[in-house]
Design an enzyme around this catalytic site. Structure first.
Site, PDB file in Angstrom:
ATOM      1  CE  LYS A  63      -4.171  -2.147   1.637  1.00 30.28           C
ATOM      2  NZ  LYS A  63      -3.673  -3.542   1.488  1.00 30.28           N
TER       3      LYS A  63
HETATM    4  C1  LIG Z   1      -4.251  -4.510   0.606  1.00 37.80           C
HETATM    5  C2  LIG Z   1      -3.474  -5.755   0.425  1.00 37.80           C
HETATM    6  C3  LIG Z   1      -3.812  -6.719  -0.543  1.00 37.80           C
HETATM    7  C4  LIG Z   1      -5.028  -6.587  -1.434  1.00 37.80           C
HETATM    8  O1  LIG Z   1      -4.937  -5.566  -2.375  1.00 37.80           O
HETATM    9  P1  LIG Z   1      -6.263  -5.025  -3.101  1.00 37.80           P
HETATM   10  O2  LIG Z   1      -5.814  -3.889  -3.924  1.00 37.80           O
HETATM   11  O3  LIG Z   1      -7.169  -4.587  -1.961  1.00 37.80           O
HETATM   12  O4  LIG Z   1      -6.839  -6.131  -3.861  1.00 37.80           O
HETATM   13  C5  LIG Z   1      -3.020  -7.840  -0.660  1.00 37.80           C
HETATM   14  N1  LIG Z   1      -1.959  -8.039   0.142  1.00 37.80           N
HETATM   15  C6  LIG Z   1      -1.591  -7.148   1.081  1.00 37.80           C
HETATM   16  C7  LIG Z   1      -0.420  -7.434   1.949  1.00 37.80           C
HETATM   17  C8  LIG Z   1      -2.320  -5.970   1.253  1.00 37.80           C
HETATM   18  O5  LIG Z   1      -1.960  -5.090   2.202  1.00 37.80           O
END
Ligand SMILES: *Cc1c(COP(=O)(O)O)cnc(C)c1O
Length: 485
Positions: free
Chosen positions: A106
């Protein structure tokens, strides 16, 4: 460039307004009326930060000086100037999205969003300060704090459930430095913290807090187009790496496997494809919460099922909000999307028309993997490829393997790695040598000792860092807390 809601073509707004608003007034998500045209060959030759400038600039052309924004977002915060390196494991290529300030994928979006918000605010002549309010179950809170810390013109306040996040996640948040950050625990679970945040929005007048307060509320969650646009870049970056290594020729298609929760990450891959990148299949990987697997296989989205707590908590989700954007892009029909979303809300499920199902089949494939299989995958990949995966990445790896076995499609495969193994030390360590009885910080040390993979700088020494935010509130007191910021 004009954006409108997934649920109605009117009113149209420009890209700066779409970033400032986050959600469209009718509850839909902002989508561009037409996707921009990109010179793909030129883009692939650039270093990552210039790629980002080109791609984000094409998606959000009403936000000026993108070169400066990209540099302000990433320089000095990511471990390398290439931002998201790839690793050729000899089997799949792993795209490491976790080399940012909090070791979570993120970071890629949440370092960029504050810059976009502030620039959009200036472009629109808004003079109020923005207050980002977020309830977090763990990862998003810290990534948002790190992205927004010390950005002028914005404040950020994160609420987390007391006792509801891991020791490492709590330590990451309560030690956050910055002159514009607030972090507070809320008595209760994630839903209580989330409800408290929603109540603050409900108490506001169109985002303005009561009693002459000059803060304008906004959120950092993944429905904002300003979070989606920066994620397109790393698909180009991965493709360019394969080209440079001579593993593909320009024009060859590459498959991507994406550990999926809210469908933002994988949707960015689909947009990359529409911008002209030669993407083959997009593989949607889920854990035991396999709503998306069922949807992609059957055309029926059904959230009427229990939510399982798994070893890959960032994918524990029943309603994937960004899927709404895909439904719009593939159908071009806002009335249809509005009707499906209404049915999801009132009845808990919907089924897409045959033509839409066929369009999804043409570009996506889906699979899932439970905790046991994810842990076996961590152990096997470490044994055979000497690569250490976290639980989310392992889920992607396992699904990529299922896909190759079931289809025989052996085009090059990129598995997106969404977290450092050190963010989930308990699960990763137990996958390698069984349950340990150590606390999370000692588990990290142990993991480093047995694998030789270094603990990322931001997680090292976390135990010794000074706790700066130790407050705990009942959810009824959250509004008052925010009014005092
Ligand atoms: C947020 C997240 C995801 C999922 O990503 P999306 O864009 O919500 O599909 C997968 N793995 C981790 C570690 C995350 O923090």
């Amino acid at each position: 460039m004009l954006y409108h809601s997934t649920r109605n073509e009117l009113p149209a707004v420009d890209s700066a307004q779409a970033v400032l608003a986050g959600l469209a007034p009718d509850g839909g998500l902002y989508v561009p009326r037409n996707l921009p045209v990109l010179d793909v060959a030129a883009c692939l030759e650039k270093p990552t930060m210039e790629m980002a400038e080109m791609i984000i600039g094409a998606m959000l052309p009403d936000i000026p000086q993108m070169d400066q924004l990209v540099r302000a977002a990433y320089v000095g915060k990511f471990q390398t100037e290439e931002l998201t390196p790839t690793v050729d494991t000899g089997k799949f290529t792993v795209l490491e999205l976790f080399r940012g300030p909090t070791s979570a994928f993120k970071d890629v979006a949440l370092c960029m969003l504050p810059q976009l918000l502030v620039a959009a605010r200036q472009a629109k002549g808004m003079d109020e300060e923005i207050l980002i309010l977020t309830a977090t179950s763990g990862d998003t809170g810290k990534a948002a704090l790190a992205g927004f810390a010390n950005v002028p013109g914005v404040k950020i306040c994160v609420f987390y459930p007391q006792g509801g996040v891991s020791a490492v996640q709590r330590a990451q948040m309560v030690t956050q430095e910055g002159n514009n950050v607030a972090v507070c625990a809320v008595v209760g679970n994630f839903d209580d913290a989330q409800t408290g945040v929603k109540n603050i929005f409900a108490a506001s007048d169109n985002g303005r807090l009561p009693a002459g307060n000059r803060l304008r509320l906004s959120t950092a969650n993944s429905i904002n187009i300003g979070r989606l646009a920066p994620q397109i870049t790393y698909y180009f970056k991965a493709y360019a790496d394969l080209l440079h290594r001579g593993q593909i020729q320009m024009g060859d298609s590459v498959n991507f496997c994406v550990p999926t929760g809210n469908f933002g990450d994988i949707l960015a891959g689909w947009i990359a494809k529409k911008l002209g990148l030669p993407v083959g299949k997009l593989l949607c990987a889920s854990n035991a919460n396999n709503v998306l697997t069922d949807f992609i296989r059957t055309g029926t989205y059904d959230r009427r099922r229990p939510l399982h707590k798994t070893a890959s908590p960032s994918m524990d989700i029943l309603v994937s909000s960004n899927l709404e954007r895909l439904l719009y892009f593939l159908s071009g029909d806002t009335a249809l999307v509005a009707q499906l979303m209404k049915q999801l809300n009132t009845e808990g499920f919907y089924t897409v028309p045959e033509s839409l199902k066929a369009a999804i089949d043409a570009e996506f494939w889906a699979g899932f993997c439970g905790d046991d299989e994810a842990k076996e995958t961590i152990a096997r990949v470490f044994r055979e490829q000497h690569y250490l995966c976290d639980t989310h990445t392992a889920t992607g790896w396992a699904v990529a393997q299922q896909y190759v076995e079931q289809t025989g499609d052996n085009r090059p495969m990129v598995v997106l790695s969404t977290a450092s193994p050190y963010k989930f030390p308990a699960a990763v360590l137990s996958a390698l040598e069984g349950a340990s009885g150590l606390d999370e910080f000692d588990q990290m040390e142990r993991l480093q000792a047995i694998t030789g993979v270094e603990i990322p700088g931001n997680l090292q020494g976390l135990r010794e860092k000074k706790e700066l935010h130790t407050g705990v509130l009942n959810k009824e007191a959250m509004l008052e807390f925010v009014m005092g910021l």
